[in-house]
Design a protein around this motif. Structure first.
Motif, mmCIF file in Angstrom:
data_model
loop_
_atom_site.group_PDB
_atom_site.id
_atom_site.type_symbol
_atom_site.label_atom_id
_atom_site.label_comp_id
_atom_site.label_asym_id
_atom_site.label_seq_id
_atom_site.Cartn_x
_atom_site.Cartn_y
_atom_site.Cartn_z
ATOM 1 N N ASP A 95 -3.504 -5.337 2.171
ATOM 2 C CA ASP A 95 -4.471 -4.377 2.587
ATOM 3 C C ASP A 95 -4.258 -3.151 2.161
ATOM 4 O O ASP A 95 -4.110 -1.933 1.219
ATOM 5 C CB ASP A 95 -6.048 -4.176 3.055
ATOM 6 N N PRO A 108 -6.111 2.725 -9.397
ATOM 7 C CA PRO A 108 -6.904 1.107 -8.714
ATOM 8 C C PRO A 108 -7.210 0.670 -10.266
ATOM 9 O O PRO A 108 -7.388 1.004 -10.545
ATOM 10 C CB PRO A 108 -7.662 1.578 -7.670
ATOM 11 N N ALA A 111 -9.749 -3.965 -5.658
ATOM 12 C CA ALA A 111 -8.971 -3.426 -4.304
ATOM 13 C C ALA A 111 -9.057 -5.110 -4.290
ATOM 14 O O ALA A 111 -9.906 -6.142 -4.463
ATOM 15 C CB ALA A 111 -10.075 -3.836 -3.689
#
Length: 140
Positions: A95, A108, A111
């Motif tokens: 993370d 991105p 995630a």
């Protein structure tokens, strides 16, 4: 030598990433993924990261002077298309590594999430659209 056995003198040495700007790509990878730039040649046609046993290197998309191949590097037709190669960096804190990459300019894609095979991983793209997996080490 049995099928699948590596030659005793074989060693995986490089992963070469073709990019539009070698100096910017090396600086981006250093900042976004936590590697030091080992080498940037004076011509700016080659850079390497300090990445352990296997070198991550960068060269221009149009580089053909020494490779003996004809034609240019073939890129996916669309920015959403996935290229045939993915780079994967392994981190203890996936993370935090993902956040760092995005804070330093990575685009991105998805995630980090826990995968069924035991790896936590997320995906970003670099400035040239190359897919980079940010993952944990998979333990057997």
């Amino acid at each position: 030598m049995a099928s699948g056995d590596a030659s005793p003198d074989a060693k995986y040495a490089y992963t070469i990433v073709y990019v539009t700007d070698v100096e910017k790509a090396a600086a981006f990878y250093a900042a976004a993924f936590g590697y030091a730039v080992r080498r940037l040649d004076q011509s700016h046609k080659w850079a390497e990261l300090e990445s352990g046993a296997t070198t991550i290197a960068f060269t221009p998309l149009h580089q053909r002077e020494t490779d003996g191949l004809s034609g240019q590097v073939q890129l996916p037709d669309a920015t959403a298309a996935r290229g045939p190669v993915e780079i994967c960096f392994v981190y203890a804190d996936v993370d935090a590594a993902y956040r760092r990459a995005v804070e330093h300019g990575a685009t991105p894609v998805s995630a980090p999430e826990q995968k069924p095979w035991g790896q936590k991983s997320g995906f970003v793209r670099d400035m040239d659209g190359n897919v980079v997996r940010i993952g944990s080490h998979v333990r057997e």
